[in-house]
Structure formats: structure tokens, C-alpha cells
Scaffold this motif. Sequence first.
Motif, PDB file in Angstrom:
ATOM      1  N   THR A  98       0.839  -1.194   0.000  1.00 45.60           N
ATOM      2  CA  THR A  98       0.000   0.000   0.000  1.00 45.60           C
ATOM      3  C   THR A  98       0.879   1.251   0.000  1.00 45.60           C
ATOM      4  N   GLN A  99       1.982   1.201   0.736  1.00 42.94           N
ATOM      5  CA  GLN A  99       2.924   2.326   0.802  1.00 42.94           C
ATOM      6  C   GLN A  99       3.483   2.672  -0.580  1.00 42.94           C
ATOM      7  N   ILE A 100       3.531   1.692  -1.464  1.00 41.60           N
ATOM      8  CA  ILE A 100       4.058   1.891  -2.819  1.00 41.60           C
ATOM      9  C   ILE A 100       3.274   2.965  -3.562  1.00 41.60           C
ATOM     10  N   ALA A 101       1.980   3.105  -3.269  1.00 44.60           N
ATOM     11  CA  ALA A 101       1.147   4.089  -3.971  1.00 44.60           C
ATOM     12  C   ALA A 101       1.725   5.499  -3.867  1.00 44.60           C
ATOM     13  N   VAL A 102       2.290   5.832  -2.713  1.00 45.88           N
ATOM     14  CA  VAL A 102       2.820   7.174  -2.495  1.00 45.88           C
ATOM     15  C   VAL A 102       4.055   7.429  -3.365  1.00 45.88           C
ATOM     16  N   TYR A 103       4.887   6.418  -3.547  1.00 47.52           N
ATOM     17  CA  TYR A 103       6.182   6.610  -4.192  1.00 47.52           C
ATOM     18  C   TYR A 103       6.243   6.134  -5.638  1.00 47.52           C
ATOM     19  N   ALA A 104       5.430   5.157  -5.990  1.00 42.31           N
ATOM     20  CA  ALA A 104       5.484   4.613  -7.355  1.00 42.31           C
ATOM     21  C   ALA A 104       4.145   4.742  -8.080  1.00 42.31           C
ATOM     22  N   GLY A 105       3.123   5.232  -7.394  1.00 46.44           N
ATOM     23  CA  GLY A 105       1.831   5.452  -8.029  1.00 46.44           C
ATOM     24  C   GLY A 105       0.808   4.381  -7.687  1.00 46.44           C
ATOM     25  N   PHE A 106      -0.436   4.776  -7.845  1.00 50.15           N
ATOM     26  CA  PHE A 106      -1.535   3.861  -7.538  1.00 50.15           C
ATOM     27  C   PHE A 106      -1.574   2.638  -8.450  1.00 50.15           C
ATOM     28  N   PRO A 107      -1.323   2.775  -9.744  1.00 46.20           N
ATOM     29  CA  PRO A 107      -1.339   1.563 -10.579  1.00 46.20           C
ATOM     30  C   PRO A 107      -0.341   0.508 -10.105  1.00 46.20           C
ATOM     31  N   ALA A 108       0.850   0.927  -9.725  1.00 48.09           N
ATOM     32  CA  ALA A 108       1.857  -0.029  -9.236  1.00 48.09           C
ATOM     33  C   ALA A 108       1.378  -0.689  -7.950  1.00 48.09           C
ATOM     34  N   ALA A 109       0.793   0.093  -7.051  1.00 46.02           N
ATOM     35  CA  ALA A 109       0.302  -0.464  -5.783  1.00 46.02           C
ATOM     36  C   ALA A 109      -0.865  -1.413  -6.016  1.00 46.02           C
ATOM     37  N   ILE A 110      -1.780  -1.043  -6.891  1.00 48.17           N
ATOM     38  CA  ILE A 110      -2.925  -1.898  -7.184  1.00 48.17           C
ATOM     39  C   ILE A 110      -2.466  -3.210  -7.826  1.00 48.17           C
ATOM     40  N   ASN A 111      -1.540  -3.126  -8.762  1.00 51.66           N
ATOM     41  CA  ASN A 111      -1.005  -4.348  -9.382  1.00 51.66           C
ATOM     42  C   ASN A 111      -0.315  -5.227  -8.345  1.00 51.66           C
ATOM     43  N   ALA A 112       0.411  -4.612  -7.432  1.00 52.68           N
ATOM     44  CA  ALA A 112       1.112  -5.374  -6.395  1.00 52.68           C
ATOM     45  C   ALA A 112       0.125  -6.043  -5.439  1.00 52.68           C
ATOM     46  N   ILE A 113      -0.931  -5.342  -5.068  1.00 47.87           N
ATOM     47  CA  ILE A 113      -1.945  -5.926  -4.189  1.00 47.87           C
ATOM     48  C   ILE A 113      -2.647  -7.084  -4.895  1.00 47.87           C
ATOM     49  N   THR A 114      -2.869  -6.942  -6.198  1.00 47.61           N
ATOM     50  CA  THR A 114      -3.450  -8.033  -6.981  1.00 47.61           C
ATOM     51  C   THR A 114      -2.539  -9.259  -6.940  1.00 47.61           C
ATOM     52  N   ALA A 115      -1.235  -9.050  -7.085  1.00 46.36           N
ATOM     53  CA  ALA A 115      -0.275 -10.154  -7.004  1.00 46.36           C
ATOM     54  C   ALA A 115      -0.322 -10.790  -5.616  1.00 46.36           C
ATOM     55  N   ALA A 116      -0.413  -9.969  -4.581  1.00 42.75           N
ATOM     56  CA  ALA A 116      -0.483 -10.496  -3.217  1.00 42.75           C
ATOM     57  C   ALA A 116      -1.735 -11.341  -3.035  1.00 42.75           C
ATOM     58  N   ALA A 117      -2.866 -10.864  -3.543  1.00 39.92           N
ATOM     59  CA  ALA A 117      -4.113 -11.621  -3.428  1.00 39.92           C
ATOM     60  C   ALA A 117      -3.983 -12.982  -4.111  1.00 39.92           C
ATOM     61  N   GLU A 118      -3.303 -13.012  -5.245  1.00 43.50           N
ATOM     62  CA  GLU A 118      -3.085 -14.282  -5.948  1.00 43.50           C
ATOM     63  C   GLU A 118      -2.238 -15.237  -5.106  1.00 43.50           C
ATOM     64  N   VAL A 119      -1.199 -14.707  -4.483  1.00 47.93           N
ATOM     65  CA  VAL A 119      -0.338 -15.531  -3.628  1.00 47.93           C
ATOM     66  C   VAL A 119      -1.135 -16.032  -2.421  1.00 47.93           C
ATOM     67  N   PHE A 120      -1.889 -15.152  -1.792  1.00 44.58           N
ATOM     68  CA  PHE A 120      -2.670 -15.550  -0.618  1.00 44.58           C
ATOM     69  C   PHE A 120      -3.668 -16.642  -0.997  1.00 44.58           C
ATOM     70  N   ALA A 121      -4.344 -16.494  -2.128  1.00 48.15           N
ATOM     71  CA  ALA A 121      -5.326 -17.484  -2.574  1.00 48.15           C
ATOM     72  C   ALA A 121      -4.655 -18.825  -2.860  1.00 48.15           C
ATOM     73  N   ALA A 122      -3.498 -18.787  -3.488  1.00 47.55           N
ATOM     74  CA  ALA A 122      -2.779 -20.046  -3.783  1.00 47.55           C
ATOM     75  C   ALA A 122      -2.360 -20.749  -2.497  1.00 47.55           C
ATOM     76  N   ARG A 123      -1.903 -19.962  -1.513  1.00 43.42           N
ATOM     77  CA  ARG A 123      -1.510 -20.566  -0.233  1.00 43.42           C
ATOM     78  C   ARG A 123      -2.726 -21.132   0.490  1.00 43.42           C
ATOM     79  N   ASP A 124      -3.847 -20.424   0.435  1.00 47.47           N
ATOM     80  CA  ASP A 124      -5.073 -20.925   1.074  1.00 47.47           C
ATOM     81  C   ASP A 124      -5.530 -22.217   0.417  1.00 47.47           C
ATOM     82  N   ALA A 125      -5.378 -22.323  -0.889  1.00 45.93           N
ATOM     83  CA  ALA A 125      -5.795 -23.524  -1.616  1.00 45.93           C
ATOM     84  C   ALA A 125      -4.939 -24.731  -1.244  1.00 45.93           C
ATOM     85  N   GLU A 126      -3.685 -24.467  -0.849  1.00 46.10           N
ATOM     86  CA  GLU A 126      -2.773 -25.547  -0.450  1.00 46.10           C
ATOM     87  C   GLU A 126      -3.110 -26.085   0.934  1.00 46.10           C
ATOM     88  N   ASP A 127      -3.719 -25.239   1.779  1.00 44.63           N
ATOM     89  CA  ASP A 127      -4.021 -25.654   3.170  1.00 44.63           C
ATOM     90  C   ASP A 127      -5.175 -26.610   3.257  1.00 44.63           C
TER      91      ASP A 127
END
Length: 127
Positions: A98-127
Amino acid sequence: MEHHGERYERGLKALQFVSGQAEPNVVDIATAPDLARYVVEFGYGEVYSKPGLEPRDRQLVIIGALAALGNAAPQLRFHINGALNAGRTRTEVVEALTQIAVYAGFPAAINAITAAAEVFAARDAED
């Protein structure tokens, strides 16, 4: 991967820790064996393995840098997973990205959060 000495072994150990895999494959070894060796030896055996920062802190720095780049989604997902493997929480990952939005812009932060959501979902699917 072929063994190349102490630096390679140190790098492979660090890469195994980050990836959570005994046989991590960050580069297509068959296509680019030298690049794979450089990643393991220099990226992980030299830079990542230096004293001064704990792996959990290195991972936070890495995901911030990759998120700011905005063009490294596979590597960002790999290192978000690595941050979790190193002991960072999902909340810490989200706050850092989220901090990335201030320094690299909202698109970069939104894309990064999307990547995080994908990782979280994949880890949840493994459990």
C-alpha cells in the motif's frame, strides 16, 4: 543445477529458504544455464546472504522494489511468497505494498496488491 562452489551453495540455501522448495527453479536452466547460475551465485549467494538484514526484512525491501518496477509480476509473486515464508504476515505485506502508492503510483500499488491476493489465494488452496 550444477554445483559451483561455496558461493553457489550459500545462494542455493538462501533460495531454498525463500522459495520453500528443495529444488527451486527461478530461471529456465535448460535455456539459460549461465543466467540461472548468476541468480543463485550473485543474487542469493552474495547480495541476499550478506549480514545486516534479516531475510524477513530483505523480503520486504525486495517486494517494495519489485512492486515499484511495475513490470515484474512473476518475481513479485515469488517474493511475496518468500516474505511469508520468512515470517512476514499478510498484513505486513499488504501495508508495504500500500505504501508503494505514495512513491510509485496507484497503478503499481494496485497491481502489487493483486499479485499479493493471488499468492494468498494459492496458499489458502494448499491448506
